[in-house]
Write a protein that holds these residues in place. Structure first.
Motif, PDB file in Angstrom:
ATOM      1  N   GLY A  31       0.848  -1.177   0.000  1.00  9.46           N
ATOM      2  CA  GLY A  31       0.000   0.000   0.000  1.00  9.46           C
ATOM      3  C   GLY A  31       0.885   1.228   0.000  1.00  9.46           C
ATOM      4  N   ARG A  68      -7.748   4.081   4.453  1.00  6.54           N
ATOM      5  CA  ARG A  68      -7.302   2.952   3.632  1.00  6.54           C
ATOM      6  C   ARG A  68      -8.423   1.920   3.639  1.00  6.54           C
ATOM      7  NH1 ARG A  68      -1.135   2.490   3.778  1.00  6.54           N
ATOM      8  NH2 ARG A  68      -0.440   4.476   4.667  1.00  6.54           N
ATOM      9  N   HIS A  78      -6.838   4.027  -1.150  1.00  3.41           N
ATOM     10  CA  HIS A  78      -6.389   5.071  -0.232  1.00  3.41           C
ATOM     11  C   HIS A  78      -7.114   6.372  -0.573  1.00  3.41           C
ATOM     12  CE1 HIS A  78      -3.170   2.124  -0.768  1.00  3.41           C
ATOM     13  NE2 HIS A  78      -2.753   2.431   0.441  1.00  3.41           N
ATOM     14  N   TYR A 111      -7.242  -4.476   8.224  1.00  3.07           N
ATOM     15  CA  TYR A 111      -8.147  -3.854   7.248  1.00  3.07           C
ATOM     16  C   TYR A 111      -9.503  -4.565   7.304  1.00  3.07           C
ATOM     17  CZ  TYR A 111      -4.276  -1.297   5.083  1.00  3.07           C
ATOM     18  OH  TYR A 111      -3.224  -0.449   4.837  1.00  3.07           O
TER      19      TYR A 111
END
Length: 218
Positions: A39, A48, A68, A217
């Protein structure tokens, strides 16, 4: 590149992982990957978010995307009214391998594969503001073929060279801009292929780094 790019680019339709009711992707598909995900580096402090993973016909995770900034919507318009975002695509370094049905060979993934996926990714959130929605499929098919041709000719005049840090190491990327945003692609020292695309955020100030814990995430 033909076999690879067509197969890799079609992979997201085959497998994208489970979704939350909100439509967001879960981390499950990413956790199955035998390679690290990339990333933007720590200099980026904005939101994100997961997008989707793509798999081969036998279910192996081959690539995936991390977003992002603003989550983009599919709409036309001018550059001024579009969201600010950048998407990083990680593509596994796969050697020449047999197709799922055993009847032939698939070419190795390459930096062109990453460029193709990034180019198509940018197109998926774009169409000219003056275009009727009913014509978008024809436009998208035409532009996708153009992205394919461009990705297969990274030494061509449509691309320039841009040096950006990857895990702190200066790395050469192929870079191009269009009225819809920018696309870049390169290869890490570990042999993984990185693609990226975005708009509203300058590519020149970006850096990339391995995501330490993709499980965050969620």
């Amino acid at each position: 590149m033909e076999t690879t790019s067509r197969a890799v680019a079609q992979a997201p339709a085959a497998e994208g992982g489970q979704q939350h009711p909100s439509g967001r992707r879960t981390v499950d598909g990413y956790l199955r990957a035998p390679f690290p995900w990339y990333g933007l580096d720590e200099a980026f402090t904005g939101p994100r978010w997961l997008m989707q993973v793509g798999t081969t016909a036998d279910g192996a995770v081959e690539h995936g995307s991390i977003g992002h900034g603003d989550e983009p919507s599919v709409r036309g318009g001018t550059a001024e009214d579009r969201e600010r975002f950048a998407v990083v695509v990680t593509v596994a370094a796969n050697p020449v391998r047999r197709s799922a049905d055993g009847t032939g060979l698939l070419e190795a993934t390459s930096v062109s594969s990453a460029a193709w996926l990034a180019g198509v990714g940018l197109l998926s959130f774009t169409w000219p503001a003056q275009m009727d929605h009913t014509l978008r499929d024809d436009w998208l098919e035409q532009q996708t073929e153009t992205a394919w041709v461009l990705a297969d000719d990274l030494a061509g005049e449509d691309w320039s060279t841009l040096s950006l840090p990857v895990d702190g190491v200066p790395t050469s990327f192929h870079y191009r801009e269009s009225e819809f945003g920018w696309v870049l692609a390169g290869t890490t020292e570990q042999g993984l292929h990185l693609g990226a695309y975005g708009r509203g955020m300058s590519a020149y100030g970006l850096g990339f780094a391995v995501i330490k814990d993709i499980a965050e995430y969620t």
